[in-house]
Write a protein that holds these residues in place. Sequence first.
Motif, PDB file in Angstrom:
ATOM      1  N   ASP A 262      13.508  30.880  24.361  1.00  0.00           N
ATOM      2  CA  ASP A 262      13.608  29.800  25.335  1.00  0.00           C
ATOM      3  C   ASP A 262      13.523  28.482  24.588  1.00  0.00           C
ATOM      4  OD1 ASP A 262      13.704  31.142  27.953  1.00  0.00           O
ATOM      5  OD2 ASP A 262      11.693  31.844  27.438  1.00  0.00           O
ATOM      6  N   PHE A 263      14.516  27.627  24.762  1.00  0.00           N
ATOM      7  CA  PHE A 263      14.563  26.309  24.136  1.00  0.00           C
ATOM      8  C   PHE A 263      14.050  25.261  25.124  1.00  0.00           C
ATOM      9  CE2 PHE A 263      18.415  27.240  21.118  1.00  0.00           C
ATOM     10  CZ  PHE A 263      17.664  28.209  20.477  1.00  0.00           C
ATOM     11  N   HIS A 264      13.352  24.264  24.597  1.00  0.00           N
ATOM     12  CA  HIS A 264      12.794  23.206  25.443  1.00  0.00           C
ATOM     13  C   HIS A 264      12.844  21.864  24.734  1.00  0.00           C
ATOM     14  CE1 HIS A 264      11.011  26.147  28.262  1.00  0.00           C
ATOM     15  NE2 HIS A 264      10.785  26.872  27.168  1.00  0.00           N
ATOM     16  N   VAL A 265      12.822  20.805  25.516  1.00  0.00           N
ATOM     17  CA  VAL A 265      12.576  19.464  25.010  1.00  0.00           C
ATOM     18  C   VAL A 265      11.195  19.066  25.496  1.00  0.00           C
ATOM     19  CG1 VAL A 265      13.269  17.035  25.049  1.00  0.00           C
ATOM     20  CG2 VAL A 265      15.010  18.834  24.957  1.00  0.00           C
ATOM     21  N   CYS A 266      10.231  19.040  24.584  1.00  0.00           N
ATOM     22  CA  CYS A 266       8.840  18.734  24.929  1.00  0.00           C
ATOM     23  C   CYS A 266       8.435  17.324  24.498  1.00  0.00           C
ATOM     24  CB  CYS A 266       7.897  19.762  24.295  1.00  0.00           C
ATOM     25  SG  CYS A 266       8.102  21.428  24.962  1.00  0.00           S
TER      26      CYS A 266
ATOM     27  N   ASN B 221      18.774  32.153  24.603  1.00  0.00           N
ATOM     28  CA  ASN B 221      18.404  31.015  25.448  1.00  0.00           C
ATOM     29  C   ASN B 221      19.462  30.740  26.509  1.00  0.00           C
ATOM     30  OD1 ASN B 221      16.958  28.355  26.013  1.00  0.00           O
ATOM     31  ND2 ASN B 221      18.985  27.642  25.403  1.00  0.00           N
TER      32      ASN B 221
ATOM     33  N   THR C  21      11.722  22.187  20.666  1.00  0.00           N
ATOM     34  CA  THR C  21      10.702  23.232  20.766  1.00  0.00           C
ATOM     35  C   THR C  21      11.370  24.538  21.182  1.00  0.00           C
ATOM     36  OG1 THR C  21       9.005  21.632  21.399  1.00  0.00           O
ATOM     37  CG2 THR C  21       8.575  23.943  21.962  1.00  0.00           C
ATOM     38  N   ALA C  22      10.888  25.651  20.639  1.00  0.00           N
ATOM     39  CA  ALA C  22      11.383  26.963  21.048  1.00  0.00           C
ATOM     40  C   ALA C  22      10.237  27.962  21.030  1.00  0.00           C
ATOM     41  CB  ALA C  22      12.503  27.442  20.127  1.00  0.00           C
TER      42      ALA C  22
ATOM     43  N   THR D 200       8.098  23.969  16.980  1.00  0.00           N
ATOM     44  CA  THR D 200       8.113  22.677  17.661  1.00  0.00           C
ATOM     45  C   THR D 200       8.067  21.533  16.672  1.00  0.00           C
ATOM     46  OG1 THR D 200       7.099  21.317  19.384  1.00  0.00           O
ATOM     47  CG2 THR D 200       5.596  22.552  17.957  1.00  0.00           C
TER      48      THR D 200
ATOM     49  N   GLU E  81      17.196  20.887  21.593  1.00  0.00           N
ATOM     50  CA  GLU E  81      15.796  21.306  21.691  1.00  0.00           C
ATOM     51  C   GLU E  81      14.950  20.786  20.545  1.00  0.00           C
ATOM     52  OE1 GLU E  81      16.461  24.177  18.405  1.00  0.00           O
ATOM     53  OE2 GLU E  81      17.729  23.187  19.888  1.00  0.00           O
TER      54      GLU E  81
ATOM     55  N   TRP F 128       6.519  30.421  17.482  1.00  0.00           N
ATOM     56  CA  TRP F 128       6.488  29.117  18.148  1.00  0.00           C
ATOM     57  C   TRP F 128       7.014  28.091  17.171  1.00  0.00           C
ATOM     58  CZ3 TRP F 128       1.835  25.458  17.837  1.00  0.00           C
ATOM     59  CH2 TRP F 128       2.050  24.298  18.603  1.00  0.00           C
TER      60      TRP F 128
END
Length: 392
Positions: free
Chosen positions: A232-236, A383, A245-246, A263, A243, A261
């Motif tokens: 799962d890819f994210h923009v934190c 993702n 963060t993953a 980031t 992304e 993890w």
Amino acid sequence: MGLLGSEVYPQAERRLRLGMVGGGRGAVVGQWHASGARLSDRWEIVAGALSADPETARRSGRDWMLSDDRIYTDYSGMARAEAARGDGIDAVAICTPNFTHRPIAEAFMRAGIDVICDKPITTTLEDARALAELARETGLVFAVTHPYAFHPMVRQAREMIAQDAVGEITQFTIEYAQDWATEPDDPDFKAVQWRRDPAKVGRASATGDIGTHALHLLEFVTGRRVARLRADFHVCGAPKAMEDTAFLNLRLDNDAPGAMWLTQAAPGNYCGLRLRVYGQKGGLEWDQEKPEYLRYTPLNEPERMIVRGHGAGVLPAAERMVLLPRGHGEALSDAWANLYREIAIAVEARRAGKALPDGLVALPGIDDGVRGVAFVHAAADSNEAGGVWTDL
């Protein structure tokens, strides 16, 4: 006390000649390459096309005190000119954005020059496999710069697992945490801008940048391959195009579960590459920010802290990489030196037509480079499909 690291590798007949593409003014990665090559005492940097901008290339070449006739403004001209010289470079280090790696590497391999390439080696699997095929055709050394594998305590962990110190691996965690992408990107920082462009960085940003290091460290130390993953890819951090963060679940080829993890947006984390491996007999833990220590926890026994140095439980494969006695701190620059030392040994052996003794070097090569690109694509596939399990 034991032998210093340089005394257990083959003696060099001469310093090899190194050329660099990229890595000029403002490029930190170029300084890592240069300091590692120099500290290894196996290389002399003699030529470079240090920037895509001709004026910056010329200024950088003068900064590095290169001869005027070996300061180049394009890599293709450099490859042709160096191949034609009697004192031409023995290898080239490629320190440029991901999308440029294939054409640069091809130019030098076709000129008969060994290659040292940053990761990921390409943005696509097609390009990575093309480089692998050319490396096989030419028989040249193609080294990939995963310097973390060249800390002595990483080599210690690898040897201990191979000698069954933790037993069958049953679980693990691997993380790489930074914080530099928490705030908005600097629009004037070119090294950040291309990392947000899929055409230049590939299908992932942080996952390719630091995730490829995490994957290599995990597989290098455990001797196991990741068989499946879901991501799962994210923009934190601040909003950005790709992304930062993953979160990944992984399964090794013995079905052991684990987590990764990644980031670049976790405030207070600097370069937190950390690996924990557990098995039926015990566990091992290593932290890149405290690289001289390896925590070993044999089951039902007191924990042991193995400290980088000579003797006191340090195994020969790790001890030959030790550059200083205990109490004199070693760091990432020393790992880069060990990396460049083993690259030199591989290049020397190829040029002499000699086979390397088993276990002398553990150099990340073209297959490791292809594997890193395959990892990025598998994570992106997972993702995009909603975090489904995907074969690697």
